[in-house]
Design a protein around this motif. Sequence first.
Motif: not given
Length: 902
Positions: A92-93, A95, A274-275
Amino acid sequence: MRMITFLLVGLTVHVVFFISIFDIYFTSPLVHGMTPQATPLVPPASRLVLLVADGLRADSLYTLLQNGSSRAPYLRKVIEERGTWGVSHTHVPTETRPGHVALIAGFYEDVSAVAKGWKENPVEFDSVFNESRHSWCWGSPDILPMFSKGASGDHMYTHTYPAGEEDFASTDASRLDTWVFTQVKTFFESAKSNSSLKASLLKDRNVFFLHLLGIDTNGHAHRPMSKEYLDNIALVDTGVAEMVSIIEEFFDNDGRTSYVFTSDHGMTNWGSHGAGHPSETLTPLVAWGAGVNSAHKVTEPQPYDDGYLQEWNLQHTRRVDVNQADIAPLMASLIGVPFPLNSVVKMTQKKETTLSFLFTPYQPLTESKQAEFTHKARILIQLEKYEDAISLCQALISRSLEGLVYYHNYDRFFLGCSVVFGFVGWTSYVVLVILKTHASLDRNPSLLRQTPSRSLARLCMCVTVGITVFLLIQRSPVTYYIYCLLPVPVWYSVLKESGTLTDLIRSAPSLPLWKCFCYFVLVAFGIELLVVSFFHRAMLTVGLTSLSLWPFVSSLFGRAKVRALSWSLGCLCLAAFPLMPVVGREPNIHLVTCAGLLTLFTSACYLWSSRHRTPLHLSDRPQFVAQMLLVAVCAYVPSLTHSSLQQKQGLPLLNQIISWTTLASSLLVPLLSSTRIFHRLLSIFLSLTATYLLLSTGSEALFPPVLSWLMFVWINIEQEAMLAQGVSGRQELSTIDFSANIDITKMRQLKLDDIRRSYFFVFFIITAFFGTGNIASINSFDPASVYCFLTVFNPFIMGGLMMWKVIIPFIIVMCTFETIQVATQLSSRSLFLIVLVISDLMALHFFFLVQDYGSWLDIGTSISHYVIVMSMTIFLMLLSVVTHTFTSKRLLLWRRPKMHFT
């Protein structure tokens, strides 16, 4: 002037406390200036091909179709016959940027880097690309420049498509991947006739990077279970097969090419990431070619009990899982380049900047124990006990990683104590200010003019000098001076107000101590409920249900039955929203239309019911008619946009113009309305709701109308509460004008019930924040919410629109609180100081809940909660000034000309 000074000082203190969390928990772990290190073995490959399918989930690639075939037959064949496969576990994150940094640079970027830049490096870091002889990259303009900028030499060559191609409303986002494959094919075709380029390609230590964004874009636009997403996987599989064929042919099948296929992150079923959900953190990893073990058949159970092997029907082939950051050293060793110089060696650095008698080394791995480990490993290697040597080295690696964390967090306790000490001092000072200036205490005339003793000032000066000298010896960063020295003037101010404490003690016999105790217990319980609500949104439902009983446990129900029932019903309706799912909701545009109709109905009912009590001026009627028409249009625009996108006709230009015009005018139009209390509030409600409808995709569109209804009832019921307390001189709400000059002589002192009012405000602010979602969780962001404004990927504009959506309920609650302060004849500073104390107590609570252990999701969540509360406190300070302007100021577009007679 004193109020402005106090706000500026308070704002400065909170900004310092807010920034401190980044120095304590978000500092970069990198140490520069290290010597490059590479494996001494002869590299098995001359070149590396890295293929990253952005947003590809592991199960989407590995799971077979119902007929037993694979949607990625080429990669499936590689898994079963030629290469090694497994799961790359992301952090995490989840992204795009941190995922690629972990893949290519070999370290997990600190969270603060995400806010510092998207296409550029917020910190200097090395990468496999930088260490290579040449790197050729094709793909997204959001990713490739991040690794090319700051790279040494001119050996990186990037080829990107225009940013406008990343359109979520695209009829076929897989064309992004087709563009990459076409460009690579053209590149190798041109290299055959370009002698200089061909000579560069034939050298060793080369890297080819193909960034494939189509799967991620289709996942956001259509969800991962959609035909578009799954068909894009098949297209990528076909493209990979073609690329391998072209590359092998160009290099005459010399067997010196390594291939790595993986993803930066996965994606949830609702098209976000994202999580830390497994669908986001489990990504595929397939490696084959030079230096990679071929497929290994197994007959015994493998050490994975997650159930995926059976689900993917791959239990017969050896699975090798890795952490995402381990892929970078794998790639570096395959082509023989130095490992990326993102060293996190900390012991020497920390020892040099710490006084010798204060330095405490990491006991499990002191210098003597390091030498002992190395000596044992060499002996085992000489004795050819390689398995034992490997086990010993793995233990050393594990302890080394723990030691790195120890030294990286070495100053954490010291800084944390300084911040907490300052925090407690500031909160104590605010409480003393409330007691001194806004409470009716028995004053001791002999203490009114008391000045701080010189001994106190000298003591503070000595402490300041001592801290400064200590930090100079430690060679501490500049920010450390701020965190450690700030508590000194804060506590000086607290000790200076010792007379106020004396006044409180003198007034104790005349105070309703039992009532005070009950209030403080209830508020303390309420604060704990709000803290728990950050972890479990359903606690807001419990709180709203409890608030619905307030008129019945007080004398309000007997005084105003209709308003009391309206309050209870409003609380219960609002209590339904925290029970709704944060993420994974399917769009329901019909609810957006219903929210628009509800807004129009309630506004029309109010205007009709108040036509005699608070009639609209003739000049104001056209504005309200225009605002209601705009709400009707904004209720229809999302439906029209959604329909157009479903038919793959793109975002209609007219819808985009209406959306941006509505957004731009949302803060201007209310300033044109009358400043009479309910006329201004209605104009604000209509203006903000119109924008909120454009940013909604489902049930959350109903939140502002329900919240506004409850806020309207709250304003009215507080008037009844004043009468119940025997406060005289109540002004009728219908006659209140925001722009009227406030008579300071009519301002009253604080009462115990004002603590309840302040707590209600904080509770409703938290409800406005978490009522329809959780902005703290990145994967709660749904790109479909901004499709009325734009569909081309732009993280900053999209993020800004989502933040404005979060702020709109904030403004509604803030305007209500401003109204209550005016209606209850209380200085705005008085209630706000109580709000400040409650918010700071919550922030201090979350500071103690911050943790640096457990899963990455647990660590990130604990930090984000503190950041959210601190941001909220700072934001409320600024928003209170904006709200005052928003409610009390009026713009006149024209004025009647004065007539002159001669």
